[in-house]
Scaffold this active site. Structure first.
Site, PDB file in Angstrom:
ATOM      1  N   SER A   1       9.695  15.708  11.433  1.00 24.25           N
ATOM      2  CA  SER A   1       8.398  16.309  11.781  1.00 24.25           C
ATOM      3  C   SER A   1       8.333  17.781  11.391  1.00 24.25           C
ATOM      4  CB  SER A   1       8.144  16.165  13.289  1.00 24.25           C
ATOM      5  OG  SER A   1       8.080  14.806  13.638  1.00 24.25           O
TER       6      SER A   1
ATOM      7  N   GLU B   1       4.308  10.028   7.433  1.00 27.44           N
ATOM      8  CA  GLU B   1       3.211  10.949   7.064  1.00 27.44           C
ATOM      9  C   GLU B   1       2.657  11.666   8.293  1.00 27.44           C
ATOM     10  OE1 GLU B   1       1.618  11.092   3.904  1.00 27.44           O
ATOM     11  OE2 GLU B   1       2.554   9.432   2.863  1.00 27.44           O
TER      12      GLU B   1
ATOM     13  N   LEU C   1       0.387  15.394   1.229  1.00 25.89           N
ATOM     14  CA  LEU C   1       0.268  14.547   2.430  1.00 25.89           C
ATOM     15  C   LEU C   1      -1.195  14.380   2.836  1.00 25.89           C
ATOM     16  CD1 LEU C   1       3.327  15.706   4.579  1.00 25.89           C
ATOM     17  CD2 LEU C   1       3.147  13.716   3.117  1.00 25.89           C
TER      18      LEU C   1
ATOM     19  N   ALA D   1      -2.425  11.545   0.769  1.00 26.05           N
ATOM     20  CA  ALA D   1      -1.838  10.250   1.159  1.00 26.05           C
ATOM     21  C   ALA D   1      -2.345   9.808   2.530  1.00 26.05           C
ATOM     22  CB  ALA D   1      -0.318  10.359   1.156  1.00 26.05           C
TER      23      ALA D   1
ATOM     24  N   PHE E   1       3.298  22.546  18.798  1.00 24.82           N
ATOM     25  CA  PHE E   1       4.546  21.926  18.325  1.00 24.82           C
ATOM     26  C   PHE E   1       5.582  22.941  17.883  1.00 24.82           C
ATOM     27  CE2 PHE E   1       3.003  22.651  14.078  1.00 24.82           C
ATOM     28  CZ  PHE E   1       1.640  22.354  14.118  1.00 24.82           C
TER      29      PHE E   1
ATOM     30  N   GLY F   1      -1.235 -16.977  20.369  1.00 24.28           N
ATOM     31  CA  GLY F   1      -0.178 -17.591  21.172  1.00 24.28           C
ATOM     32  C   GLY F   1       1.128 -17.625  20.397  1.00 24.28           C
TER      33      GLY F   1
ATOM     34  N   GLN G   1     -14.208 -15.799  28.082  1.00 22.34           N
ATOM     35  CA  GLN G   1     -14.585 -14.381  28.157  1.00 22.34           C
ATOM     36  C   GLN G   1     -13.438 -13.453  27.768  1.00 22.34           C
ATOM     37  OE1 GLN G   1     -16.267 -13.643  32.029  1.00 22.34           O
ATOM     38  NE2 GLN G   1     -18.247 -14.483  31.449  1.00 22.34           N
TER      39      GLN G   1
ATOM     40  N   ARG H   1       0.838  -1.214   0.000  1.00 28.05           N
ATOM     41  CA  ARG H   1       0.000   0.000   0.000  1.00 28.05           C
ATOM     42  C   ARG H   1       0.866   1.254   0.000  1.00 28.05           C
ATOM     43  NH1 ARG H   1       0.190   3.855   2.670  1.00 28.05           N
ATOM     44  NH2 ARG H   1      -0.014   2.819   4.671  1.00 28.05           N
TER      45      ARG H   1
HETATM   46  C1  LIG Z   1       9.465   3.208   6.424  1.00 30.28           C
HETATM   47  C2  LIG Z   1       9.367   4.684   6.255  1.00 30.28           C
HETATM   48  C3  LIG Z   1       9.049   5.223   5.006  1.00 30.28           C
HETATM   49  C4  LIG Z   1       8.993   6.604   4.824  1.00 30.28           C
HETATM   50  N1  LIG Z   1       8.738   7.127   3.571  1.00 30.28           N
HETATM   51  C5  LIG Z   1       8.886   8.471   3.355  1.00 30.28           C
HETATM   52  C6  LIG Z   1       8.786   9.010   2.026  1.00 30.28           C
HETATM   53  O1  LIG Z   1       8.487   8.293   1.070  1.00 30.28           O
HETATM   54  N2  LIG Z   1       9.038  10.338   1.842  1.00 30.28           N
HETATM   55  C7  LIG Z   1       9.354  11.171   2.874  1.00 30.28           C
HETATM   56  O2  LIG Z   1       9.578  12.357   2.638  1.00 30.28           O
HETATM   57  N3  LIG Z   1       9.435  10.679   4.156  1.00 30.28           N
HETATM   58  C8  LIG Z   1       9.216   9.368   4.414  1.00 30.28           C
HETATM   59  N4  LIG Z   1       9.321   8.845   5.693  1.00 30.28           N
HETATM   60  C9  LIG Z   1       9.728   9.752   6.773  1.00 30.28           C
HETATM   61  C10 LIG Z   1       8.650  10.006   7.814  1.00 30.28           C
HETATM   62  O3  LIG Z   1       7.644  10.826   7.296  1.00 30.28           O
HETATM   63  C11 LIG Z   1       9.338  10.582   9.066  1.00 30.28           C
HETATM   64  O4  LIG Z   1      10.041   9.506   9.667  1.00 30.28           O
HETATM   65  C12 LIG Z   1       8.365  11.195  10.039  1.00 30.28           C
HETATM   66  O5  LIG Z   1       7.817  12.393   9.522  1.00 30.28           O
HETATM   67  C13 LIG Z   1       9.008  11.508  11.397  1.00 30.28           C
HETATM   68  O6  LIG Z   1      10.223  12.176  11.235  1.00 30.28           O
HETATM   69  P1  LIG Z   1      11.521  11.655  12.017  1.00 30.28           P
HETATM   70  O7  LIG Z   1      11.669  10.209  11.770  1.00 30.28           O
HETATM   71  O8  LIG Z   1      12.632  12.554  11.649  1.00 30.28           O
HETATM   72  O9  LIG Z   1      11.159  11.833  13.559  1.00 30.28           O
HETATM   73  P2  LIG Z   1      11.312  13.191  14.420  1.00 30.28           P
HETATM   74  O10 LIG Z   1      10.655  14.320  13.713  1.00 30.28           O
HETATM   75  O11 LIG Z   1      12.743  13.335  14.822  1.00 30.28           O
HETATM   76  O12 LIG Z   1      10.444  12.823  15.710  1.00 30.28           O
HETATM   77  C14 LIG Z   1      10.931  11.998  16.768  1.00 30.28           C
HETATM   78  C15 LIG Z   1       9.871  11.968  17.865  1.00 30.28           C
HETATM   79  O13 LIG Z   1       9.686  13.283  18.379  1.00 30.28           O
HETATM   80  C16 LIG Z   1       8.307  13.633  18.324  1.00 30.28           C
HETATM   81  N5  LIG Z   1       8.204  15.078  18.088  1.00 30.28           N
HETATM   82  C17 LIG Z   1       8.773  15.793  17.069  1.00 30.28           C
HETATM   83  N6  LIG Z   1       8.465  17.103  17.203  1.00 30.28           N
HETATM   84  C18 LIG Z   1       7.679  17.208  18.312  1.00 30.28           C
HETATM   85  C19 LIG Z   1       7.012  18.292  18.962  1.00 30.28           C
HETATM   86  N7  LIG Z   1       7.094  19.546  18.487  1.00 30.28           N
HETATM   87  N8  LIG Z   1       6.293  18.050  20.084  1.00 30.28           N
HETATM   88  C20 LIG Z   1       6.188  16.789  20.564  1.00 30.28           C
HETATM   89  N9  LIG Z   1       6.799  15.713  20.001  1.00 30.28           N
HETATM   90  C21 LIG Z   1       7.516  15.933  18.885  1.00 30.28           C
HETATM   91  C22 LIG Z   1       7.724  12.815  17.177  1.00 30.28           C
HETATM   92  O14 LIG Z   1       6.326  12.643  17.328  1.00 30.28           O
HETATM   93  C23 LIG Z   1       8.497  11.508  17.327  1.00 30.28           C
HETATM   94  O15 LIG Z   1       7.870  10.706  18.307  1.00 30.28           O
HETATM   95  C24 LIG Z   1       9.281   7.471   5.915  1.00 30.28           C
HETATM   96  C25 LIG Z   1       9.576   6.906   7.170  1.00 30.28           C
HETATM   97  C26 LIG Z   1       9.613   5.541   7.337  1.00 30.28           C
HETATM   98  C27 LIG Z   1       9.938   4.982   8.699  1.00 30.28           C
END
Ligand SMILES: Cc1cc2nc3c(=O)[nH]c(=O)nc-3n(C[C@H](O)[C@H](O)[C@H](O)COP(=O)(O)OP(=O)(O)OC[C@H]3O[C@@H](n4cnc5c(N)ncnc54)[C@H](O)[C@@H]3O)c2cc1C
Length: 392
Positions: free
Chosen positions: A145, A371, A247, A250, A391, A347, A287, A97
């Site tokens: 993020s 996303e 986004l 998606a 945020f 299990g 249950q 997907r």
């Molecule tokens: C398998 C996979 C496929 C992906 N495919 C794509 C793709 O095709 N194209 C693309 O562009 N990206 C893609 N991504 C990236 C994905 O969108 C990001 O991993 C995601 O947006 C989170 O960013 P990060 O991993 O840098 O985490 P971070 O932004 O570093 O976040 C780390 C933690 O901090 C928390 N956090 C961050 N800011 C705040 C805030 N202000 N307040 C409270 N908590 C906060 C977050 O919720 C998270 O729990 C993919 C990721 C994965 C794992």
């Protein structure tokens, strides 16, 4: 892997809300997943490989650009048909997907909405047929993020743009023919650029050792002085709102897709609970196991209703980003909880590849993160109801 005996739960007769076209599109996708995905997907997930042979089938069921007009090769369907296709594909596997979501909402959508007519004609029919596969580069090593902080940038060199930077966690990157890449111009404004495989200085190393979405290829996009022709800039929208618009589309598909994964886990656990005998009776007659199943079907039904209503709002052009955010967050969390409970109900068998549950559970750990993470979506809802952006 066990034969695919899936029977879709429809506790509130939701089929009565669907048109004949919706049901026809859904049933075609459901049959295709049973025939082409279920028999092979466990092996591909185990060896961490995307099954490229299913690309043509995905195109045939309308998974690439379901709502893109037929004049550009899309299926010209409405938003509910789009959602139902995503539901059925993710019932098979979230990784498959993901490939379809990226192709449709993150590559075809921006070319259709923000591209020139020449770009639409050049790329959309090939993307719809699967002749071209695409990827979407927004996330960077230091900006997940908070994509607005991106450092990937391009400079105007007269007859071309010069692109530098790096993207990380990009689905489909290792095999994509084109990438829709988000980068800042010299004034710091974000634009979309179509980068083609083979352009000098553009590489796509694969990301290995994932325990999640193993049947989906993930990689980096590296741009080292890549000369991008000027006609490859998406001319009709710029700023952070452009990638965020993709986004929305998606995430809406993910909200439906997560229901598919949840339905598969529920259906598997329900069947197992009737067959597995312990203490001289089926575990489904206890249950504690009934509590799990009753909660699962309740949550699936609520998610189905939420998502169907969101589809109606999208068809009417009224769905907001915050409404989509709520459905993505709710449904993925719902699916993850169901996958964890269903796994326990099986299990020891629940941890094996004989059943799909553990694969769904591991996949959903990515879906709950990409996303927009679970927490970021909560903050979007919080901002929507209070008016304060917590945020930032
Ligand atoms: C398998 C996979 C496929 C992906 N495919 C794509 C793709 O095709 N194209 C693309 O562009 N990206 C893609 N991504 C990236 C994905 O969108 C990001 O991993 C995601 O947006 C989170 O960013 P990060 O991993 O840098 O985490 P971070 O932004 O570093 O976040 C780390 C933690 O901090 C928390 N956090 C961050 N800011 C705040 C805030 N202000 N307040 C409270 N908590 C906060 C977050 O919720 C998270 O729990 C993919 C990721 C994965 C794992």
């Amino acid at each position: 892997m066990k034969p695919d005996l899936f029977q879709a739960p429809d506790y509130y007769n939701l089929d009565e809300l669907l048109t004949d076209e919706h049901k026809m599109v859904r049933d075609a996708a459901r049959e295709w997943v049973k025939r082409e995905v279920s028999p092979i997907i466990e092996d591909y997930a185990q060896k961490a490989e995307f099954p490229k042979q299913i690309i043509k089938g995905l195109a045939d069921i309308g998974a690439f650009g379901p709502y893109i007009p037929e004049q550009y090769g899309g299926a010209g369907l409405d938003q509910i048909s789009y959602g139902l296709i995503m539901q059925e594909i993710e019932r098979g596997d979230s990784g498959v997907r993901s490939t379809a979501s990226v192709q449709s909402s993150l590559v075809m959508y921006p070319i259709w909405k923000y591209g020139s007519e020449e770009q639409r004609v050049k790329y959309l029919p090939k993307l719809a047929s699967g002749e071209f596969m695409g990827c979407f580069g927004l996330t960077e090593p230091d900006h997940g993020s908070n994509p607005g902080g991106m450092i990937t940038n391009f400079k105007d060199k007269g007859d071309h743009y010069l692109l530098n930077g790096a993207k990380m966690w990009i689905s489909n990157a290792p095999f994509a023919d084109i990438a829709v890449v988000w980068a800042k111009d010299e004034s710091g404004r974000i634009h979309g650029l179509i980068v083609e495989r083979g352009m000098e200085g553009f590489t796509t190393p694969e990301t290995h050792n994932k325990w999640s979405l193993r049947a989906s290829a993930t990689g980096e996009l590296i741009f080292d002085n890549v000369k991008v022709p000027k006609e490859n800039l998406l001319p009709n929208k710029s700023g952070l709102g452009a990638p965020l618009g993709c986004l929305d589309s998606a995430r809406y598909g993910i909200a439906w897709g997560a229901i598919g994964a949840a339905m598969d886990c529920y259906d598997t656990a329900l069947r197992y609970s009737k067959e597995r005998i312990q203490f001289d009776k089926p575990i489904g007659a206890t249950q504690l196991q009934q509590k799990k199943l009753a909660e699962m079907i309740t949550e699936i039904t609520k998610a189905q209703l939420l998502t169907w209503r969101l589809g109606v709002l999208r068809n009417e052009g009224k769905a907001t980003t915050a409404q989509i955010s709520m459905a993505k967050r709710n449904n993925v969390d719902m699916a993850l909880t169901i996958a964890r409970d269903a796994r326990q109900m099986l299990g020891g068998m629940g941890i094996t590849g004989e059943y799909s549950i553990m694969r769904h559970m591991m996949n959903l750990e990515s879906v709950v993160t990409y996303e927009g993470t679970h927490d970021i979506h909560l903050l979007i809802t919080g901002m929507d109801v209070t008016g304060f952006a917590a945020f930032k």
